[in-house]
Design a protein around this motif. Structure first.
Motif, short mmCIF file in Angstrom:
data_model
loop_
_atom_site.label_atom_id
_atom_site.label_comp_id
_atom_site.label_asym_id
_atom_site.label_seq_id
_atom_site.Cartn_x
_atom_site.Cartn_y
_atom_site.Cartn_z
N LYS A 1 0.97 -1.18 -0.09
CA LYS A 1 0.20 -0.65 0.08
C LYS A 1 1.21 0.91 0.03
CE LYS A 1 -3.17 -1.97 2.72
NZ LYS A 1 -3.79 -2.39 4.16
N LEU A 2 0.36 1.96 -0.89
CA LEU A 2 1.02 3.48 -0.93
C LEU A 2 -0.06 4.49 -0.48
CD1 LEU A 2 2.84 2.16 -2.59
CD2 LEU A 2 3.71 4.02 -3.03
N LYS A 3 -0.02 5.22 0.83
CA LYS A 3 -0.68 5.62 0.65
C LYS A 3 -0.94 7.78 0.63
CE LYS A 3 -2.93 2.29 4.59
NZ LYS A 3 -3.20 2.69 6.33
N ASN A 4 -1.39 7.57 0.13
CA ASN A 4 -1.38 9.74 0.32
C ASN A 4 -0.40 10.21 -0.41
OD1 ASN A 4 -2.64 12.08 1.65
ND2 ASN A 4 -1.72 12.11 3.49
N ILE A 5 -0.37 9.50 -1.88
CA ILE A 5 0.62 10.29 -2.43
C ILE A 5 0.40 11.43 -2.99
CG2 ILE A 5 1.88 9.46 -4.89
CD1 ILE A 5 1.34 6.42 -4.36
N ARG A 6 0.93 12.49 -2.42
CA ARG A 6 0.09 14.00 -2.76
C ARG A 6 1.05 14.33 -4.24
NH1 ARG A 6 1.25 13.05 2.39
NH2 ARG A 6 3.53 13.45 2.32
N THR A 7 0.22 15.27 -4.77
CA THR A 7 0.23 15.32 -6.13
C THR A 7 -0.25 16.82 -6.43
OG1 THR A 7 -1.14 14.51 -7.22
CG2 THR A 7 1.03 13.67 -7.32
#
Length: 119
Positions: free
Chosen positions: A5-11
């Motif tokens: 899981k990769l959580k809260n990848i911000r762009t």
């Protein structure tokens, strides 16, 4: 099987149907969950025996940088690219959220979710 899981990848991206959204952009967050076989890597302790989450993050960031009118479209591109580039992935759960969407109300975020299985 296992899960990464990769959580809260911000762009910061320029998605949306409004012309202004393509000019001023917005903050987005993406959550990604993939299913893969983790047995080999759990024994070998080698990166080449697992799905590299650095690559997963890069795919998300690169696809979020390409303007789409709809969140569904950018999400589909992310899913398709992961399946194309990482054969070990058997299932993807993905959510993409636009923070403070311009919808004429006090809404923290709008989110789409997709779940896809490898054919």
């Amino acid at each position: 099987m296992g899960t990464i899981k990769l959580k809260n990848i911000r762009t910061f991206s320029y998605h949306g149907c409004l012309v202004e959204e393509g000019k001023i952009g917005s903050d987005y967050t993406t959550d990604l969950e993939i299913k893969t076989d983790l047995r080999k890597s759990s024994l070998s302790d080698k990166l080449e025996d697992t799905v590299d989450y650095v690559l997963l993050n890069r795919i998300v960031v690169e696809e979020m940088a390409i303007r789409s009118h709809l969140l569904e479209h950018v999400a589909h591109r992310i899913v398709a690219r992961i399946f194309k580039e990482i054969p070990a992935v058997s299932r993807i759960m993905l959510s993409v959220s636009k923070i403070n969407p311009p919808i004429g109300g006090d809404v923290e975020a709008v989110t789409i979710e997709m779940e896809e299985y490898r054919n």
